[in-house]
Design a protein around this motif. Structure first.
Motif, PDB file in Angstrom:
ATOM      1  N   LEU A 137      -8.623   8.677  -7.858  1.00  0.00           N
ATOM      2  CA  LEU A 137      -9.025   8.036  -6.604  1.00  0.00           C
ATOM      3  C   LEU A 137      -7.815   7.554  -5.812  1.00  0.00           C
ATOM      4  O   LEU A 137      -7.943   6.784  -4.871  1.00  0.00           O
ATOM      5  CB  LEU A 137      -9.962   6.863  -6.904  1.00  0.00           C
ATOM      6  CG  LEU A 137     -11.279   7.232  -7.582  1.00  0.00           C
ATOM      7  CD1 LEU A 137     -12.083   5.976  -7.882  1.00  0.00           C
ATOM      8  CD2 LEU A 137     -12.084   8.194  -6.721  1.00  0.00           C
ATOM      9  N   GLN A 138      -6.635   8.024  -6.193  1.00  0.00           N
ATOM     10  CA  GLN A 138      -5.410   7.496  -5.619  1.00  0.00           C
ATOM     11  C   GLN A 138      -5.256   7.807  -4.130  1.00  0.00           C
ATOM     12  O   GLN A 138      -4.798   6.958  -3.363  1.00  0.00           O
ATOM     13  CB  GLN A 138      -4.202   7.999  -6.390  1.00  0.00           C
ATOM     14  CG  GLN A 138      -2.970   7.159  -6.150  1.00  0.00           C
ATOM     15  CD  GLN A 138      -1.930   7.341  -7.208  1.00  0.00           C
ATOM     16  OE1 GLN A 138      -1.788   8.416  -7.760  1.00  0.00           O
ATOM     17  NE2 GLN A 138      -1.182   6.292  -7.491  1.00  0.00           N
ATOM     18  N   THR A 139      -5.639   8.994  -3.733  1.00  0.00           N
ATOM     19  CA  THR A 139      -5.543   9.343  -2.309  1.00  0.00           C
ATOM     20  C   THR A 139      -6.376   8.386  -1.472  1.00  0.00           C
ATOM     21  O   THR A 139      -5.930   7.895  -0.426  1.00  0.00           O
ATOM     22  CB  THR A 139      -6.015  10.792  -2.071  1.00  0.00           C
ATOM     23  OG1 THR A 139      -5.273  11.672  -2.918  1.00  0.00           O
ATOM     24  CG2 THR A 139      -5.815  11.215  -0.632  1.00  0.00           C
ATOM     25  N   LEU A 140      -7.595   8.095  -1.936  1.00  0.00           N
ATOM     26  CA  LEU A 140      -8.458   7.158  -1.224  1.00  0.00           C
ATOM     27  C   LEU A 140      -7.823   5.773  -1.191  1.00  0.00           C
ATOM     28  O   LEU A 140      -7.870   5.092  -0.153  1.00  0.00           O
ATOM     29  CB  LEU A 140      -9.838   7.105  -1.888  1.00  0.00           C
ATOM     30  CG  LEU A 140     -10.851   6.160  -1.234  1.00  0.00           C
ATOM     31  CD1 LEU A 140     -11.126   6.548   0.215  1.00  0.00           C
ATOM     32  CD2 LEU A 140     -12.156   6.155  -2.042  1.00  0.00           C
ATOM     33  N   ALA A 141      -7.206   5.360  -2.290  1.00  0.00           N
ATOM     34  CA  ALA A 141      -6.547   4.052  -2.335  1.00  0.00           C
ATOM     35  C   ALA A 141      -5.402   3.984  -1.321  1.00  0.00           C
ATOM     36  O   ALA A 141      -5.241   2.975  -0.629  1.00  0.00           O
ATOM     37  CB  ALA A 141      -6.031   3.760  -3.740  1.00  0.00           C
ATOM     38  N   VAL A 142      -4.616   5.051  -1.213  1.00  0.00           N
ATOM     39  CA  VAL A 142      -3.521   5.079  -0.233  1.00  0.00           C
ATOM     40  C   VAL A 142      -4.090   4.971   1.184  1.00  0.00           C
ATOM     41  O   VAL A 142      -3.579   4.205   2.015  1.00  0.00           O
ATOM     42  CB  VAL A 142      -2.660   6.349  -0.380  1.00  0.00           C
ATOM     43  CG1 VAL A 142      -1.617   6.424   0.739  1.00  0.00           C
ATOM     44  CG2 VAL A 142      -1.970   6.387  -1.734  1.00  0.00           C
ATOM     45  N   PHE A 143      -5.152   5.716   1.462  1.00  0.00           N
ATOM     46  CA  PHE A 143      -5.792   5.644   2.780  1.00  0.00           C
ATOM     47  C   PHE A 143      -6.225   4.215   3.108  1.00  0.00           C
ATOM     48  O   PHE A 143      -5.984   3.704   4.200  1.00  0.00           O
ATOM     49  CB  PHE A 143      -7.027   6.552   2.837  1.00  0.00           C
ATOM     50  CG  PHE A 143      -6.735   8.022   2.953  1.00  0.00           C
ATOM     51  CD1 PHE A 143      -5.640   8.488   3.656  1.00  0.00           C
ATOM     52  CD2 PHE A 143      -7.590   8.951   2.377  1.00  0.00           C
ATOM     53  CE1 PHE A 143      -5.386   9.850   3.776  1.00  0.00           C
ATOM     54  CE2 PHE A 143      -7.349  10.309   2.488  1.00  0.00           C
ATOM     55  CZ  PHE A 143      -6.249  10.754   3.185  1.00  0.00           C
ATOM     56  N   MET A 144      -6.908   3.575   2.155  1.00  0.00           N
ATOM     57  CA  MET A 144      -7.456   2.245   2.394  1.00  0.00           C
ATOM     58  C   MET A 144      -6.354   1.202   2.571  1.00  0.00           C
ATOM     59  O   MET A 144      -6.435   0.338   3.448  1.00  0.00           O
ATOM     60  CB  MET A 144      -8.400   1.849   1.253  1.00  0.00           C
ATOM     61  CG  MET A 144      -9.618   2.756   1.116  1.00  0.00           C
ATOM     62  SD  MET A 144     -10.634   2.826   2.605  1.00  0.00           S
ATOM     63  CE  MET A 144     -11.337   1.186   2.605  1.00  0.00           C
ATOM     64  N   ILE A 145      -5.328   1.292   1.731  1.00  0.00           N
ATOM     65  CA  ILE A 145      -4.197   0.361   1.850  1.00  0.00           C
ATOM     66  C   ILE A 145      -3.514   0.526   3.203  1.00  0.00           C
ATOM     67  O   ILE A 145      -3.238  -0.453   3.907  1.00  0.00           O
ATOM     68  CB  ILE A 145      -3.203   0.572   0.691  1.00  0.00           C
ATOM     69  CG1 ILE A 145      -3.803   0.029  -0.610  1.00  0.00           C
ATOM     70  CG2 ILE A 145      -1.859  -0.087   0.984  1.00  0.00           C
ATOM     71  CD1 ILE A 145      -3.042   0.434  -1.856  1.00  0.00           C
ATOM     72  N   ALA A 146      -3.249   1.759   3.589  1.00  0.00           N
ATOM     73  CA  ALA A 146      -2.555   2.015   4.854  1.00  0.00           C
ATOM     74  C   ALA A 146      -3.374   1.551   6.049  1.00  0.00           C
ATOM     75  O   ALA A 146      -2.849   0.927   6.973  1.00  0.00           O
ATOM     76  CB  ALA A 146      -2.218   3.491   4.981  1.00  0.00           C
ATOM     77  N   ALA A 147      -4.671   1.840   6.027  1.00  0.00           N
ATOM     78  CA  ALA A 147      -5.527   1.456   7.146  1.00  0.00           C
ATOM     79  C   ALA A 147      -5.692  -0.061   7.240  1.00  0.00           C
ATOM     80  O   ALA A 147      -5.780  -0.611   8.331  1.00  0.00           O
ATOM     81  CB  ALA A 147      -6.896   2.123   7.018  1.00  0.00           C
ATOM     82  N   ALA A 148      -5.714  -0.734   6.102  1.00  0.00           N
ATOM     83  CA  ALA A 148      -5.893  -2.189   6.103  1.00  0.00           C
ATOM     84  C   ALA A 148      -4.592  -2.947   6.333  1.00  0.00           C
ATOM     85  O   ALA A 148      -4.583  -4.005   6.957  1.00  0.00           O
ATOM     86  CB  ALA A 148      -6.517  -2.626   4.770  1.00  0.00           C
ATOM     87  N   PHE A 149      -3.466  -2.407   5.836  1.00  0.00           N
ATOM     88  CA  PHE A 149      -2.191  -3.127   5.877  1.00  0.00           C
ATOM     89  C   PHE A 149      -1.366  -2.861   7.131  1.00  0.00           C
ATOM     90  O   PHE A 149      -0.525  -3.668   7.497  1.00  0.00           O
ATOM     91  CB  PHE A 149      -1.329  -2.759   4.661  1.00  0.00           C
ATOM     92  CG  PHE A 149      -1.771  -3.353   3.359  1.00  0.00           C
ATOM     93  CD1 PHE A 149      -3.010  -3.946   3.199  1.00  0.00           C
ATOM     94  CD2 PHE A 149      -0.933  -3.305   2.259  1.00  0.00           C
ATOM     95  CE1 PHE A 149      -3.410  -4.486   1.978  1.00  0.00           C
ATOM     96  CE2 PHE A 149      -1.318  -3.843   1.031  1.00  0.00           C
ATOM     97  CZ  PHE A 149      -2.554  -4.439   0.900  1.00  0.00           C
ATOM     98  N   GLY A 150      -1.550  -1.702   7.766  1.00  0.00           N
ATOM     99  CA  GLY A 150      -0.648  -1.308   8.835  1.00  0.00           C
ATOM    100  C   GLY A 150       0.584  -0.632   8.251  1.00  0.00           C
ATOM    101  O   GLY A 150       0.803  -0.642   7.048  1.00  0.00           O
ATOM    102  N   MET A 151       1.397  -0.032   9.136  1.00  0.00           N
ATOM    103  CA  MET A 151       2.474   0.837   8.663  1.00  0.00           C
ATOM    104  C   MET A 151       3.529   0.118   7.824  1.00  0.00           C
ATOM    105  O   MET A 151       3.858   0.555   6.725  1.00  0.00           O
ATOM    106  CB  MET A 151       3.155   1.551   9.837  1.00  0.00           C
ATOM    107  CG  MET A 151       4.179   2.581   9.369  1.00  0.00           C
ATOM    108  SD  MET A 151       4.883   3.562  10.707  1.00  0.00           S
ATOM    109  CE  MET A 151       6.049   2.401  11.378  1.00  0.00           C
ATOM    110  N   ARG A 152       4.078  -0.969   8.310  1.00  0.00           N
ATOM    111  CA  ARG A 152       5.195  -1.610   7.601  1.00  0.00           C
ATOM    112  C   ARG A 152       4.803  -2.078   6.211  1.00  0.00           C
ATOM    113  O   ARG A 152       5.498  -1.788   5.231  1.00  0.00           O
ATOM    114  CB  ARG A 152       5.721  -2.791   8.407  1.00  0.00           C
ATOM    115  CG  ARG A 152       6.498  -2.392   9.632  1.00  0.00           C
ATOM    116  CD  ARG A 152       7.051  -3.616  10.327  1.00  0.00           C
ATOM    117  NE  ARG A 152       7.702  -3.274  11.580  1.00  0.00           N
ATOM    118  CZ  ARG A 152       8.202  -4.159  12.416  1.00  0.00           C
ATOM    119  NH1 ARG A 152       8.126  -5.451  12.149  1.00  0.00           N
ATOM    120  NH2 ARG A 152       8.781  -3.770  13.531  1.00  0.00           N
ATOM    121  N   LEU A 153       3.711  -2.827   6.118  1.00  0.00           N
ATOM    122  CA  LEU A 153       3.308  -3.371   4.821  1.00  0.00           C
ATOM    123  C   LEU A 153       2.818  -2.261   3.892  1.00  0.00           C
ATOM    124  O   LEU A 153       3.066  -2.297   2.688  1.00  0.00           O
ATOM    125  CB  LEU A 153       2.226  -4.440   5.006  1.00  0.00           C
ATOM    126  CG  LEU A 153       1.781  -5.184   3.738  1.00  0.00           C
ATOM    127  CD1 LEU A 153       2.963  -5.801   3.000  1.00  0.00           C
ATOM    128  CD2 LEU A 153       0.753  -6.258   4.105  1.00  0.00           C
TER     129      LEU A 153
END
Length: 197
Positions: free
Chosen positions: A54-70
């Motif tokens: 499920l790692q790809t989904l986790a990367v998507f969710m983190i990126a969408a929630a955190f924004g680019m820098r974080l």
């Protein structure tokens, strides 16, 4: 000015505007993100010869929630943990650890995760995370970039044909499902916060 205010990523709603507490909050989120990435890497669905995570989904969710820098900082912290020998990746420790594992068959995909985080995080910073169609486009672009990077690295190791057969084809449908799921979930969360839109 109004555009800049409405284009903040989701986690900015929970962080102080500035100061030391904001930095503490960002560090805590980055560490939590690496824990989520590790958990998602270890969550396996076996389909034929390839283990799906499920790692790809986790990367998507983190990126969408955190924004680019974080998001990029979180992914780089995750890579640093793996480089230090912590068993954070899908095939660790059974298939190796540290830099040796990262330079193996999954090396291009791991680097691709950082690119994914940058692309989706960039989109979230511009408010695309509120629109499922725009977010789908960003996530699909990020997915293609990650797969190209993974394919190119794997092709150098095992050849183009095997790389396509084992490193791309089995992931096309599952990863498209993750793109669709990720691009639906984040706007759905925003829709529950009407005063923040």
């Amino acid at each position: 000015m109004a555009t800049a205010l409405t284009a903040r990523p989701l986690v900015s709603l929970a962080l102080p505007e500035s100061g030391a507490w904001r930095l503490v909050g960002q560090c805590a989120l980055a560490i939590a993100g690496t824990l989520l990435l590790t958990l998602s890497a270890k969550t396996k669905v076996v389909l034929g010869p390839v283990d799906m995570s499920l790692q790809t989904l986790a990367v998507f969710m983190i990126a969408a929630a955190f924004g680019m820098r974080l998001a990029v900082a979180t992914l780089l912290l995750y890579m640093a943990q793996g480089a230090m020998g912590l068993p954070v990746f899908q095939g660790t420790p059974e298939k190796g650890i540290g830099i040796a594992y990262m330079l193996g068959s999954t090396g291009g995909y791991l680097a691709g995760f950082v690119a994914m985080a940058a692309i989706v995080g960039w989109a979230a910073d511009r408010g695309w995370d509120r629109n499922p169609f725009k977010l789908f486009g960003a996530m699909l672009t990020a997915e293609v970039v990650m797969m190209v990077m993974g394919f190119a690295w794997l092709a150098m190791l095992i050849g183009v044909e095997k790389s396509w057969q084992f490193g791309v084809v089995p992931f096309i449908v599952p990863d498209l499902i993750k793109v669709a799921l990720g691009s639906a979930l984040v706007p759905a969360i925003w829709s529950l916060l009407p005063r923040q839109r």
